[in-house]
Write an enzyme that holds these catalytic residues in place. Structure first.
Site, PDB file in Angstrom:
ATOM      1  CG  HIS A 173      76.087  76.359  83.329  1.00  0.00           C
ATOM      2  ND1 HIS A 173      74.753  77.424  84.778  1.00  0.00           N
ATOM      3  CD2 HIS A 173      76.603  77.522  83.623  1.00  0.00           C
ATOM      4  CE1 HIS A 173      75.648  77.858  84.917  1.00  0.00           C
ATOM      5  NE2 HIS A 173      76.287  78.906  84.001  1.00  0.00           N
ATOM      6  CG  ASP A 202      75.884  82.006  86.395  1.00  0.00           C
ATOM      7  OD1 ASP A 202      76.235  81.888  85.090  1.00  0.00           O
ATOM      8  OD2 ASP A 202      77.469  82.029  86.993  1.00  0.00           O
ATOM      9  CD  GLU A 229      79.525  76.857  86.040  1.00  0.00           C
ATOM     10  OE1 GLU A 229      80.441  77.385  85.763  1.00  0.00           O
ATOM     11  OE2 GLU A 229      78.557  77.326  86.232  1.00  0.00           O
ATOM     12  CD  GLU A 230      76.581  78.837  89.009  1.00  0.00           C
ATOM     13  OE1 GLU A 230      78.097  79.163  89.570  1.00  0.00           O
ATOM     14  OE2 GLU A 230      76.292  79.277  88.423  1.00  0.00           O
ATOM     15  CG  HIS A 280      77.517  82.701  91.416  1.00  0.00           C
ATOM     16  ND1 HIS A 280      78.877  82.504  91.478  1.00  0.00           N
ATOM     17  CD2 HIS A 280      76.706  83.220  90.030  1.00  0.00           C
ATOM     18  CE1 HIS A 280      78.387  81.752  90.733  1.00  0.00           C
ATOM     19  NE2 HIS A 280      77.476  82.567  89.557  1.00  0.00           N
TER      20      HIS A 280
END
Length: 333
Positions: free
Chosen positions: A59, A167, A195-196, A306
């Site tokens: 992603h 990420d 995606e998140e 994150h």
């Protein structure tokens, strides 16, 4: 390439700059299309056409913030885009458009005893851009603008990398390198958006490609910190790529799980599994889209995920790349 990818800002719904970078890197090596949500679906012609369709996925989006209000005093209220722990936000520098700001709350010595025991909730935080009024702030900021952690990228210690957006820009980089290489078999690659915020882009690309097998390249939480013991570590930086058997969204195909583990063992590549059932990734959408497909997730252990200061170990990236080149030959057998 990883440094360049990580320093591009591109939260869910604002992935255009990341997409442009990736297209520039792959356009001479494959055919591709951009779907309605903004994901890239690429097709790499190999030496042979297989009897099964295989797709790799990563992603493009990262976590961030979106501006929801401007106070009369010129401060910005915001909401998160993706899952962010409020504890990693206070006093962090963020960038909105070409403006920098600081996420703040009232000073520690003004907190009540109860307030001092925990981090403030997001509705108590404000972004300070140095404006003295709402009218001044509105010269630079509009509601709906995205804000990003302002983060540098550097290597430190014994082979560690620190940056925002590891990420999943690591997964994007690994897929770019696969596309740029010579492949034995025709292969699809999906660089997914959003995606998140609920695995949205992957659901659409999976429906479009209709693969038989999908490999998801990700980052996952490593908690190998001082004082954390046993299963609570989940996985460890330096322990090799993480091959998942289950998370909160997906039970992974057992045959593919075993194939990945055995391939690593045969080639002397260190691998690990997660010691807790936690998290999720695009496999949760891909597995059940259209006719459904078999899925396997290979993730990079990432500390402080994150946040503005996520950390991975270079040898884990290298070992993941080695595993992918070995695994891609075995999948088609």
């Amino acid at each position: 390439m990883l440094k360049q990818l990580c320093l591009i800002n591109g939260t869910s719904g604002d992935e255009g700059r990341v997409r442009d970078y990736i297209i520039d890197k792959i356009k001479n090596y494959c055919t591709y299309e951009v779907d309605a949500l903004g994901s890239i679906i690429a097709f790499k012609k190999g030496k042979k056409t297989p009897n099964k369709k295989v797709c790799f996925n990563a992603h493009m989006d990262e976590v961030g913030f979106i501006i929801t209000d401007i106070t009369d005093e010129g401060y910005l209220r915001f909401a998160t885009v993706g899952g962010i722990d409020q504890r990693v936000c206070l006093d962090k520098v963020v960038r909105i458009n070409d403006i920098k700001g600081v996420i703040g709350d009232k000073a520690f010595h003004l907190l009540s005893d109860e307030e001092s025991k925990s981090a403030p909730s997001f509705d108590k935080m404000l972004i300070d851009i140095g404006a003295s009024s709402k009218e001044e702030a509105e010269k630079y900021i509009s509601l709906g603008d995205f804000a990003y952690f302002e983060s540098d990228y550097y290597e430190f210690g014994n082979g560690f990398i620190k940056s925002k957006a590891l990420d999943d820009r690591i997964g994007c980089m690994l897929m770019i390198k696969l596309i740029q290489s010579e492949l034995e078999y025709d292969t699809y690659f999906c660089f997914n958006v959003q995606e998140e915020v609920g695995l949205k882009g992957a659901k659409c690309t999976a429906f479009q490609v209709q693969s038989d097998i999908s490999i998801i390249l990700e980052s996952t939480t490593a908690s190998d910190l001082d004082g954390v013991t046993g299963a609570d570590k989940v996985c460890c930086a330096g322990g090799g790529p993480v091959i998942s058997f289950m998370d909160r969204r997906t039970i992974y195909d057992r045959e593919l799980f075993s194939l990945a583990m055995n391939t690593a063992k045969e080639n002397g590549i260190p691998v690990q599994t997660k010691t807790k059932i936690a998290g999720g990734n695009d496999a949760g959408s891909i597995q059940i889209s259209g006719k459904g497909c078999k899925v396997c997730a290979i993730s990079l252990p990432c500390r402080y995920i994150h946040s503005a200061s996520s950390v991975v170990k270079k040898e884990d990236i290298e070992n993941t790349e080695k595993l992918l080149y070995k695994l891609i030959q075995k999948i088609y057998d």
